[in-house]
Design a protein around this motif. Structure first.
Motif, PDB file in Angstrom:
ATOM      1  N   GLY A 122      -4.409  -3.623   0.916  1.00 49.65           N
ATOM      2  CA  GLY A 122      -3.901  -4.223   2.139  1.00 49.65           C
ATOM      3  C   GLY A 122      -3.501  -3.210   3.185  1.00 49.65           C
ATOM      4  O   GLY A 122      -3.793  -2.020   3.087  1.00 49.65           O
ATOM      5  N   ALA A 123      -2.811  -3.730   4.192  1.00 49.50           N
ATOM      6  CA  ALA A 123      -2.469  -2.912   5.355  1.00 49.50           C
ATOM      7  C   ALA A 123      -1.435  -1.835   5.036  1.00 49.50           C
ATOM      8  O   ALA A 123      -1.512  -0.727   5.578  1.00 49.50           O
ATOM      9  CB  ALA A 123      -1.955  -3.817   6.471  1.00 49.50           C
ATOM     10  N   ALA A 124      -0.485  -2.135   4.167  1.00 49.99           N
ATOM     11  CA  ALA A 124       0.572  -1.158   3.893  1.00 49.99           C
ATOM     12  C   ALA A 124       0.021   0.083   3.199  1.00 49.99           C
ATOM     13  O   ALA A 124       0.361   1.213   3.567  1.00 49.99           O
ATOM     14  CB  ALA A 124       1.671  -1.790   3.046  1.00 49.99           C
ATOM     15  N   ILE A 125      -0.832  -0.102   2.212  1.00 51.20           N
ATOM     16  CA  ILE A 125      -1.391   1.062   1.515  1.00 51.20           C
ATOM     17  C   ILE A 125      -2.351   1.831   2.416  1.00 51.20           C
ATOM     18  O   ILE A 125      -2.412   3.060   2.370  1.00 51.20           O
ATOM     19  CB  ILE A 125      -2.060   0.645   0.182  1.00 51.20           C
ATOM     20  CG1 ILE A 125      -2.415   1.882  -0.653  1.00 51.20           C
ATOM     21  CG2 ILE A 125      -3.289  -0.176   0.412  1.00 51.20           C
ATOM     22  CD1 ILE A 125      -1.250   2.649  -1.121  1.00 51.20           C
ATOM     23  N   THR A 126      -3.057   1.117   3.270  1.00 49.61           N
ATOM     24  CA  THR A 126      -3.957   1.790   4.216  1.00 49.61           C
ATOM     25  C   THR A 126      -3.157   2.635   5.197  1.00 49.61           C
ATOM     26  O   THR A 126      -3.508   3.789   5.465  1.00 49.61           O
ATOM     27  CB  THR A 126      -4.799   0.754   4.968  1.00 49.61           C
ATOM     28  OG1 THR A 126      -5.516  -0.033   4.023  1.00 49.61           O
ATOM     29  CG2 THR A 126      -5.784   1.418   5.907  1.00 49.61           C
ATOM     30  N   ALA A 127      -2.058   2.077   5.714  1.00 55.16           N
ATOM     31  CA  ALA A 127      -1.201   2.844   6.624  1.00 55.16           C
ATOM     32  C   ALA A 127      -0.578   4.036   5.911  1.00 55.16           C
ATOM     33  O   ALA A 127      -0.457   5.125   6.488  1.00 55.16           O
ATOM     34  CB  ALA A 127      -0.120   1.937   7.196  1.00 55.16           C
ATOM     35  N   HIS A 128      -0.215   3.846   4.651  1.00 58.50           N
ATOM     36  CA  HIS A 128       0.384   4.937   3.870  1.00 58.50           C
ATOM     37  C   HIS A 128      -0.621   6.075   3.658  1.00 58.50           C
ATOM     38  O   HIS A 128      -0.280   7.248   3.812  1.00 58.50           O
ATOM     39  CB  HIS A 128       0.871   4.395   2.533  1.00 58.50           C
ATOM     40  CG  HIS A 128       1.625   5.375   1.714  1.00 58.50           C
ATOM     41  ND1 HIS A 128       2.927   5.740   2.005  1.00 58.50           N
ATOM     42  CD2 HIS A 128       1.281   6.080   0.620  1.00 58.50           C
ATOM     43  CE1 HIS A 128       3.338   6.615   1.124  1.00 58.50           C
ATOM     44  NE2 HIS A 128       2.362   6.857   0.267  1.00 58.50           N
ATOM     45  N   ILE A 129      -1.840   5.733   3.336  1.00 57.48           N
ATOM     46  CA  ILE A 129      -2.857   6.766   3.095  1.00 57.48           C
ATOM     47  C   ILE A 129      -3.221   7.492   4.387  1.00 57.48           C
ATOM     48  O   ILE A 129      -3.306   8.728   4.411  1.00 57.48           O
ATOM     49  CB  ILE A 129      -4.091   6.156   2.411  1.00 57.48           C
ATOM     50  CG1 ILE A 129      -3.731   5.737   0.982  1.00 57.48           C
ATOM     51  CG2 ILE A 129      -5.260   7.125   2.412  1.00 57.48           C
ATOM     52  CD1 ILE A 129      -4.802   4.935   0.282  1.00 57.48           C
ATOM     53  N   TYR A 130      -3.408   6.747   5.473  1.00 55.10           N
ATOM     54  CA  TYR A 130      -3.725   7.412   6.741  1.00 55.10           C
ATOM     55  C   TYR A 130      -2.546   8.242   7.249  1.00 55.10           C
ATOM     56  O   TYR A 130      -2.740   9.297   7.856  1.00 55.10           O
ATOM     57  CB  TYR A 130      -4.163   6.400   7.800  1.00 55.10           C
ATOM     58  CG  TYR A 130      -5.574   5.925   7.608  1.00 55.10           C
ATOM     59  CD1 TYR A 130      -6.602   6.833   7.374  1.00 55.10           C
ATOM     60  CD2 TYR A 130      -5.889   4.583   7.647  1.00 55.10           C
ATOM     61  CE1 TYR A 130      -7.903   6.409   7.190  1.00 55.10           C
ATOM     62  CE2 TYR A 130      -7.186   4.142   7.462  1.00 55.10           C
ATOM     63  CZ  TYR A 130      -8.187   5.055   7.238  1.00 55.10           C
ATOM     64  OH  TYR A 130      -9.472   4.637   7.061  1.00 55.10           O
ATOM     65  N   GLY A 131      -1.326   7.776   7.000  1.00 58.71           N
ATOM     66  CA  GLY A 131      -0.153   8.574   7.356  1.00 58.71           C
ATOM     67  C   GLY A 131      -0.089   9.857   6.565  1.00 58.71           C
ATOM     68  O   GLY A 131       0.262  10.914   7.086  1.00 58.71           O
ATOM     69  N   ALA A 132      -0.440   9.776   5.276  1.00 59.10           N
ATOM     70  CA  ALA A 132      -0.444  10.983   4.436  1.00 59.10           C
ATOM     71  C   ALA A 132      -1.495  11.977   4.914  1.00 59.10           C
ATOM     72  O   ALA A 132      -1.248  13.190   4.926  1.00 59.10           O
ATOM     73  CB  ALA A 132      -0.692  10.596   2.989  1.00 59.10           C
ATOM     74  N   ILE A 133      -2.638  11.483   5.297  1.00 65.27           N
ATOM     75  CA  ILE A 133      -3.692  12.367   5.826  1.00 65.27           C
ATOM     76  C   ILE A 133      -3.214  13.027   7.116  1.00 65.27           C
ATOM     77  O   ILE A 133      -3.420  14.234   7.328  1.00 65.27           O
ATOM     78  CB  ILE A 133      -4.999  11.581   6.036  1.00 65.27           C
ATOM     79  CG1 ILE A 133      -5.576  11.159   4.688  1.00 65.27           C
ATOM     80  CG2 ILE A 133      -6.011  12.396   6.831  1.00 65.27           C
ATOM     81  CD1 ILE A 133      -6.711  10.148   4.790  1.00 65.27           C
ATOM     82  N   THR A 134      -2.558  12.255   7.975  1.00 65.95           N
ATOM     83  CA  THR A 134      -2.048  12.804   9.237  1.00 65.95           C
ATOM     84  C   THR A 134      -0.995  13.876   8.986  1.00 65.95           C
ATOM     85  O   THR A 134      -1.008  14.932   9.636  1.00 65.95           O
ATOM     86  CB  THR A 134      -1.454  11.670  10.094  1.00 65.95           C
ATOM     87  OG1 THR A 134      -2.447  10.663  10.291  1.00 65.95           O
ATOM     88  CG2 THR A 134      -0.986  12.183  11.432  1.00 65.95           C
ATOM     89  N   VAL A 135      -0.106  13.639   8.032  1.00 67.65           N
ATOM     90  CA  VAL A 135       0.916  14.637   7.702  1.00 67.65           C
ATOM     91  C   VAL A 135       0.263  15.908   7.152  1.00 67.65           C
ATOM     92  O   VAL A 135       0.675  17.019   7.485  1.00 67.65           O
ATOM     93  CB  VAL A 135       1.945  14.052   6.710  1.00 67.65           C
ATOM     94  CG1 VAL A 135       2.800  15.145   6.098  1.00 67.65           C
ATOM     95  CG2 VAL A 135       2.814  13.042   7.411  1.00 67.65           C
ATOM     96  N   ALA A 136      -0.753  15.750   6.318  1.00 69.06           N
ATOM     97  CA  ALA A 136      -1.438  16.923   5.765  1.00 69.06           C
ATOM     98  C   ALA A 136      -2.097  17.751   6.871  1.00 69.06           C
ATOM     99  O   ALA A 136      -1.976  18.986   6.882  1.00 69.06           O
ATOM    100  CB  ALA A 136      -2.472  16.489   4.732  1.00 69.06           C
ATOM    101  N   VAL A 137      -2.762  17.082   7.797  1.00 72.63           N
ATOM    102  CA  VAL A 137      -3.417  17.794   8.901  1.00 72.63           C
ATOM    103  C   VAL A 137      -2.374  18.469   9.787  1.00 72.63           C
ATOM    104  O   VAL A 137      -2.534  19.640  10.179  1.00 72.63           O
ATOM    105  CB  VAL A 137      -4.316  16.830   9.706  1.00 72.63           C
ATOM    106  CG1 VAL A 137      -4.793  17.456  11.000  1.00 72.63           C
ATOM    107  CG2 VAL A 137      -5.499  16.378   8.860  1.00 72.63           C
ATOM    108  N   LEU A 138      -1.285  17.757  10.090  1.00 76.86           N
ATOM    109  CA  LEU A 138      -0.237  18.347  10.926  1.00 76.86           C
ATOM    110  C   LEU A 138       0.415  19.552  10.258  1.00 76.86           C
ATOM    111  O   LEU A 138       0.717  20.547  10.924  1.00 76.86           O
ATOM    112  CB  LEU A 138       0.821  17.297  11.260  1.00 76.86           C
ATOM    113  CG  LEU A 138       0.449  16.276  12.320  1.00 76.86           C
ATOM    114  CD1 LEU A 138       1.503  15.180  12.404  1.00 76.86           C
ATOM    115  CD2 LEU A 138       0.271  16.943  13.668  1.00 76.86           C
TER     116      LEU A 138
END
Length: 127
Positions: free
Chosen positions: A40-56
């Protein structure tokens, strides 16, 4: 403006990473609180947020390496290491091994990332 430009945008990037970590925490904690499951949306947001944090965190490390300040380089390196810990534990947790120890590993990585990113921000603002 001179304060932000002095550290090659590390200040702004660390602010953005802290804001992303807040969203990451909200999405990640919404899963068990509302019993959403791993779809669902929560896990998708969590994964994309984790990717964003890793890149940052990698961009912050690269910008910190361009400065002549050893403490900033060290804190940025610890930031990347804590992100890697959280990502490694998260891969196991969401990879089918739903074990509380992996959630604890993600939490340790998250708290470490939050402290090191806050340390980077306070270091940049104080120097």
């Amino acid at each position: 403006m001179d304060l932000v430009a002095r550290h090659n945008y590390v200040t702004g990037l660390s602010m953005l990473e802290i804001l992303t970590l807040i969203g990451l925490y909200s999405a990640g904690m919404g899963i068990p609180i509302f019993n959403l499951g791993l779809a669902g949306a929560a896990i998708t947001a969590h994964i994309y947020g984790a990717i964003t944090v890793a890149v940052l965190s990698i961009i912050i490390l690269a910008a910190a390496m361009r400065t002549n300040e050893f403490k900033l380089k060290a804190i940025s390196l610890f930031n990347v290491l804590f992100v890697l810990v959280a990502a490694f534990e998260g891969l196991f947790y969401f990879g089918g091994f739903v074990d509380p120890s992996y959630a604890l590993g993600m939490a340790v990585g998250f708290v470490g990332t939050l402290f090191t990113t806050s340390g980077i921000l306070f270091y940049c603002l104080s120097h």
